[in-house]
Design a protein around this motif. Structure first.
Motif, mmCIF file in Angstrom:
data_model
loop_
_atom_site.group_PDB
_atom_site.id
_atom_site.type_symbol
_atom_site.label_atom_id
_atom_site.label_comp_id
_atom_site.label_asym_id
_atom_site.label_seq_id
_atom_site.Cartn_x
_atom_site.Cartn_y
_atom_site.Cartn_z
ATOM 1 N N PRO A 7 0.828 -1.209 0.000
ATOM 2 C CA PRO A 7 0.000 0.000 0.000
ATOM 3 C C PRO A 7 0.865 1.262 0.000
ATOM 4 N N THR A 9 0.657 5.861 -0.030
ATOM 5 C CA THR A 9 -0.076 6.982 0.548
ATOM 6 C C THR A 9 -1.497 7.052 0.000
ATOM 7 N N GLY A 10 -2.444 7.154 0.929
ATOM 8 C CA GLY A 10 -3.855 7.265 0.575
ATOM 9 C C GLY A 10 -4.591 5.938 0.509
ATOM 10 N N GLN A 11 -3.853 4.825 0.557
ATOM 11 C CA GLN A 11 -4.489 3.515 0.485
ATOM 12 C C GLN A 11 -4.621 2.885 1.874
ATOM 13 N N MET A 12 -5.596 1.996 2.006
ATOM 14 C CA MET A 12 -5.754 1.234 3.233
ATOM 15 C C MET A 12 -4.625 0.222 3.328
ATOM 16 N N THR A 21 -5.650 -1.835 11.003
ATOM 17 C CA THR A 21 -5.797 -1.398 9.623
ATOM 18 C C THR A 21 -6.002 0.105 9.626
ATOM 19 N N VAL A 23 -5.229 4.056 7.073
ATOM 20 C CA VAL A 23 -4.882 4.703 5.813
ATOM 21 C C VAL A 23 -3.443 5.195 5.912
ATOM 22 N N GLN A 25 -0.644 7.563 5.591
ATOM 23 C CA GLN A 25 -0.550 9.020 5.508
ATOM 24 C C GLN A 25 0.737 9.462 4.825
ATOM 25 N N LEU A 47 0.358 5.720 9.710
ATOM 26 C CA LEU A 47 -1.002 5.289 9.409
ATOM 27 C C LEU A 47 -1.982 5.935 10.369
ATOM 28 N N GLU A 50 -9.155 4.716 9.536
ATOM 29 C CA GLU A 50 -9.938 5.230 8.411
ATOM 30 C C GLU A 50 -10.924 6.323 8.823
ATOM 31 N N GLU A 55 -2.685 8.668 14.974
ATOM 32 C CA GLU A 55 -1.762 8.122 13.980
ATOM 33 C C GLU A 55 -0.728 7.244 14.682
ATOM 34 N N SER A 72 -9.806 -3.262 12.174
ATOM 35 C CA SER A 72 -9.746 -1.837 11.863
ATOM 36 C C SER A 72 -10.191 -1.062 13.094
#
Length: 73
Positions: A7, A9-12, A21, A23, A25, A47, A50, A55, A72
């Motif tokens: 993964p 940046t921007g993906q799970m 789990t 996103v 950053q 991370l 979501e 972080e 998550s």
């Protein structure tokens, strides 16, 4: 050369070390960071849950795309 897709940046992403789990950053080289990130890897991922929250840092090379059942927060 490592051909495993990870993964970005921007993906799970699933962080197996924490079991969480979030996103992605940002991802940085460990030697660029000016604080004790407590990650022993050469690349550190940041991370965030979501739906928002605190972080955390993780080994960027260990991240993987979440599978069904990955937790998550």
């Amino acid at each position: 050369m490592n051909s495993i897709r990870r993964p970005v940046t921007g993906q799970m992403a699933y962080d197996p070390a924490s079991g969480r789990t979030g996103v992605v950053q940002a991802v940085h080289a460990a030697d660029e960071l000016l604080f004790d990130h407590q990650v022993t890897a050469h690349r550190v991922a940041f991370l965030r849950p979501e739906r928002g929250g605190v972080e955390w840092t993780a080994d960027a090379t260990a991240l993987r795309f979440p599978a069904q059942g990955d937790r998550s927060y």
